[in-house]
Design an enzyme around this catalytic site. Sequence first.
Site, PDB file in Angstrom:
ATOM      1  N   ASP A 183       6.016   4.964   1.118  1.00  0.00           N
ATOM      2  CA  ASP A 183       5.155   3.795   0.780  1.00  0.00           C
ATOM      3  C   ASP A 183       4.673   2.768   0.137  1.00  0.00           C
ATOM      4  OD1 ASP A 183       3.894   1.154   1.974  1.00  0.00           O
ATOM      5  OD2 ASP A 183       2.950   2.083   3.457  1.00  0.00           O
ATOM      6  N   GLY A 234     -11.270   0.962   3.273  1.00  0.00           N
ATOM      7  CA  GLY A 234     -10.500   0.026   2.627  1.00  0.00           C
ATOM      8  C   GLY A 234      -9.141  -0.246   3.475  1.00  0.00           C
ATOM      9  N   SER A 285      -4.723  -1.032   3.785  1.00  0.00           N
ATOM     10  CA  SER A 285      -3.236  -0.790   3.019  1.00  0.00           C
ATOM     11  C   SER A 285      -3.416  -1.797   1.632  1.00  0.00           C
ATOM     12  CB  SER A 285      -2.285  -1.741   4.269  1.00  0.00           C
ATOM     13  OG  SER A 285      -2.916  -0.902   5.571  1.00  0.00           O
ATOM     14  N   GLY A 286      -2.444  -0.381   0.512  1.00  0.00           N
ATOM     15  CA  GLY A 286      -2.056  -0.933   0.126  1.00  0.00           C
ATOM     16  C   GLY A 286      -3.102  -0.887  -1.624  1.00  0.00           C
ATOM     17  N   HIS A 293       4.290  -1.421   2.853  1.00  0.00           N
ATOM     18  CA  HIS A 293       4.467  -1.888   4.007  1.00  0.00           C
ATOM     19  C   HIS A 293       3.747  -3.553   4.113  1.00  0.00           C
ATOM     20  CE1 HIS A 293       0.755   0.066   4.707  1.00  0.00           C
ATOM     21  NE2 HIS A 293       0.447  -1.372   5.542  1.00  0.00           N
TER      22      HIS A 293
END
Length: 477
Positions: free
Chosen positions: A329, A425, A427-428, A281
């Site tokens: 994802d 943290g 995303s990713g 995403h």
Amino acid sequence: MPSQCNPNPCLNDGVCEEKGKRRFKCDCPKPFKGKKCQKGPKRCKRGTCGRGECVLTSKPPFYACKCKQPFLPPDCKSLRVCQPNPCKNGGLCVKDGMDFDCLCPEGFSGRFCNVGPDDCYKLKDDGESYRGNVSETDYGEECLYWNSHFILEKGSDPFNDFEDDDGLGPHNFCRNPDGDTQPWCFIRRGRVLLWDHCAPKPSGAPRQPTASPTSDKQFTTCGKPQPKKAITRIYGGLKAVPGAQPWQLSLQVRPKGSSQAYRHICGAVLIDSCWALTAGHCIDPKDQMQVVAGSLTLGKDVPIGQTIIVEKATRHENYKETSTAVYNDIAVLKLKATDGRCARESQFVKAACLPDSPFPDGTECTISGWGATEDSDYGSNHLLDAQVLLISQESCSSSKVYGSAIDNTMFCAGYLQGGVDSCQGDSGGPLTCNKESSHFIYGIVSWGDQCGLKNKPGVYARVSHYLDWIKSKTQAA
């Protein structure tokens, strides 16, 4: 034969004279006095050496200041970062605010690059003959000078306490004067005097390969961080120290064809010199992308950081967003090479390992990131990390947690009672788990229901499910 004067109770070279069967008198050399010649002029008063260590000497003024870099002699109260260069053996001094790091040439290590490739001790004598330059403990704490006033103040005198003081002197190198199992040194924590073993390599032990920005042996290992010391608690997680999360990347974007400044939108994780993983995403075909490796602070250019253009971003073909979850994802980033290399391995830039087996439920793993996203100005400009627990698939997919939204391509981690969560943290960003001293990228920060709520832990893409897919993308290029 033991007597009142054997062993000599008089300190500071006092001469002992017996006075009957149970008494003695010490004849003290000037300027010492007291029953055991223990009292003398206080050469090292608090503040005498500013941000340094006060050591005792045999000549006037009977003390000297050993400054901790970047503070300067003679009194360690003023400072100048990297001037003169404190790094030995051709090491490069890199400013980090009011501190610095030494980037060492291949084969050299230590805070000041002062430890060479052949700096080791002999196993056969437990390092009693060691005369090398290691001056840090196993845990990276700086050794006190053997003639430190603090050691003497605490009742220890290395030069008289050990039968053989060979190797001791006005230095802070690790030694083994008392027949311990390996070289050691004294350390100080506040007003407490402690000791700990040091980490020179035993001769005959296999040498671990070292890497530097100029080494040709790049990324031959994975998952082996080399963090600096000092950890400060911040928010619900920890302020990451340099080198502790060397695979952490900042994924930054700007509209294609524009000259706008890049802005951070997601985390990512380095798995090889030219390859990284992130969340699906985070990918938008309209964006031009780059990653920044080795930097802890967003928006701050530092010499230890590396900026690398993303040549191609490939999102999983079955990526899907719904109102309840995000499926498949995950995305692979191909980084652009310069002079035949993409990321260059250093103490601050390393690859995480891909998992080769599952980790059991309840394993404590690490998440990291800046907590800043494209639609939020909050979070931290400094990289954070936090510990989370792997939650069983049964609990994660129960009706009171996420129910049927969870499938086998994802997992939960955190604490069901709430608290620390992947809001610490990005995303990713990576969730890494440690096995046999190597760190494996086990999850990619994906989604969750708000942040740190009870029964709403973070959800992660399960990297082990995508190993064949990752291999197909990285080996087909």
